[in-house]
Design an enzyme around this catalytic site. Structure first.
Site, mmCIF file in Angstrom:
data_model
loop_
_atom_site.group_PDB
_atom_site.id
_atom_site.type_symbol
_atom_site.label_atom_id
_atom_site.label_comp_id
_atom_site.label_asym_id
_atom_site.label_seq_id
_atom_site.Cartn_x
_atom_site.Cartn_y
_atom_site.Cartn_z
ATOM 1 N N LYS A 283 41.575 42.171 50.353
ATOM 2 C CA LYS A 283 41.933 41.391 51.545
ATOM 3 C C LYS A 283 40.885 41.485 52.658
ATOM 4 O O LYS A 283 40.733 40.557 53.441
ATOM 5 C CB LYS A 283 43.295 41.837 52.082
ATOM 6 C CG LYS A 283 44.466 41.370 51.231
ATOM 7 C CD LYS A 283 45.790 41.751 51.872
ATOM 8 C CE LYS A 283 46.954 41.194 51.079
ATOM 9 N NZ LYS A 283 48.236 41.402 51.749
ATOM 10 N N ASP B 110 50.731 36.531 55.624
ATOM 11 C CA ASP B 110 51.661 37.670 55.666
ATOM 12 C C ASP B 110 52.296 37.773 57.057
ATOM 13 O O ASP B 110 53.490 38.069 57.186
ATOM 14 C CB ASP B 110 50.928 38.992 55.381
ATOM 15 C CG ASP B 110 50.649 39.194 53.900
ATOM 16 O OD1 ASP B 110 51.384 38.632 53.065
ATOM 17 O OD2 ASP B 110 49.688 39.913 53.575
#
Ligand code: NAP
Length: 291
Positions: free
Chosen positions: A74, A110
């Protein structure tokens, strides 16, 4: 002319436990779209940079329309992006990649996925919130909580790491972020003032179902809502303890589906069929016996 195939996928390592293929394939199916969602397991070794570059080339030349990114990449993909959304830039992590005006753009769904799902709990405005853990998911959660005007305390087993996270968000925090060690003495002193308790550690996750981020010797907060980012099992020990104490509680399955839905919408520009995606996640968990 035939309908264009939509190629989606996920980069990470390891990937065998991911529910994303089932969730996204259910979305494609429900909308009658031709496409597939592939797992791109890139081993975390000296060859990873080239493998990531090659895969992103397929996004740049539109062979792949959208990629999700999970651990451990990420942060690593950040430097490959031509642009970042404000959330991805502030969080310092990308979980969704798409082509924007011909260039790679990194997003972080997210954060919004968590906040959208948190609406299912009766959380007051300016909630006094404690986050357990200071990793990547905690960063996304902290960003969205601060944006929504909530007050944030981070408790982590390594308070120095938590302090670094707090420092990185200080410019968007209206009230300074407090940092505590993840220990019963420190938590005991603040627990009954909490409005919201969030677990952003992997504690409680299958197969370690008997672990709990909230110390076992400590009673639950008196009146907080509880959100556990862990979603396998849905009924973690933390959720069970919250329910026994009469506290509203929710697992991270809703966040998982919501972050996927937001990514799907970003790639396809179509409203994601959330119910079908949620059902696919539940079915997949049941099949794998992760309950
Ligand atoms: P991460 O970046 O590895 O961070 C994990 C955090 O938990 C770190 O602060 C780590 O501390 C702490 N931790 C790990 N083991 C611990 C232990 N035994 N005791 C105390 N603290 C511990 O992982 P992440 O990406 O943030 O993910 C965290 C959890 O959230 C995972 O279970 C993941 O599945 C879940 N998650 C759910 C969603 C969703 O959509 N529902 C999305 C993302 C993540 P150290 O830094 O000291 O190791």
């Amino acid at each position: 002319m035939g309908e264009k195939q939509i190629n989606l996928g996920l980069i990470g390592w390891p990937l065998e436990h991911s529910l994303s293929p089932q969730i996204h394939q259910a979305a494609l199916r429900e909308l009658g779209l031709k496409g597939k969602y592939c797992l791109y397991a890139i081993e975390n070794n000296g060859l990873r940079e080239q493998a990531i570059t090659d895969l992103l080339e397929h996004v740049a030349n539109e062979k792949i329309q959208g990629l999700n990114v999970t651990l451990p990449y990420k942060q690593i993909v950040l430097s490959h992006m031509a642009s970042l959304t404000p959330a991805a830039a502030r969080i310092g992590a990308v979980n969704t990649i798409r082509l924007n005006k011909g260039l790679l753009q990194g997003e972080n769904t997210d954060a919004a996925g968590f906040m959208n799902d948190l609406k299912e709990l009766p959380v007051a405005s300016k909630a006094n919130t404690l986050i357990l853990g200071a990793g990547g998911a905690a960063r996304a959660v902290i960003f969205s909580l601060l944006e929504a005007g909530h007050l944030v305390t981070i408790a982590a087993r390594d308070p120095q790491k938590a302090q670094a996270v707090a420092n990185s968000f200080s410019c968007i925090a209206k009230v300074p972020i407090r940092v505590l060690p993840l220990e019963s003495k420190a938590l005991s002193a603040i627990k009954d003032d909490l409005d919201l308790l969030i677990n952003a550690t992997p504690l409680g996750m299958s197969p370690h179902k008997d672990t709990c981020a909230w110390p076992k010797i400590l009673t639950m907060p008196k009146h907080a809502c509880v959100y556990d980012l862990v979603y396998t099992p849905a009924n973690t020990m933390l959720i069970q303890r919250a329910q026994l104490a009469g506290l509203p509680a929710r697992s991270g399955l809703g966040m998982l589906v919501e972050q996927a839905a937001l990514a799907f919408e970003s790639w396809t520009k179509k409203t994601a069929p959330r119910s079908a995606m949620y059902q696919a996640a539940i079915d997949s968990i049941q099949k794998r016996n992760l309950r």
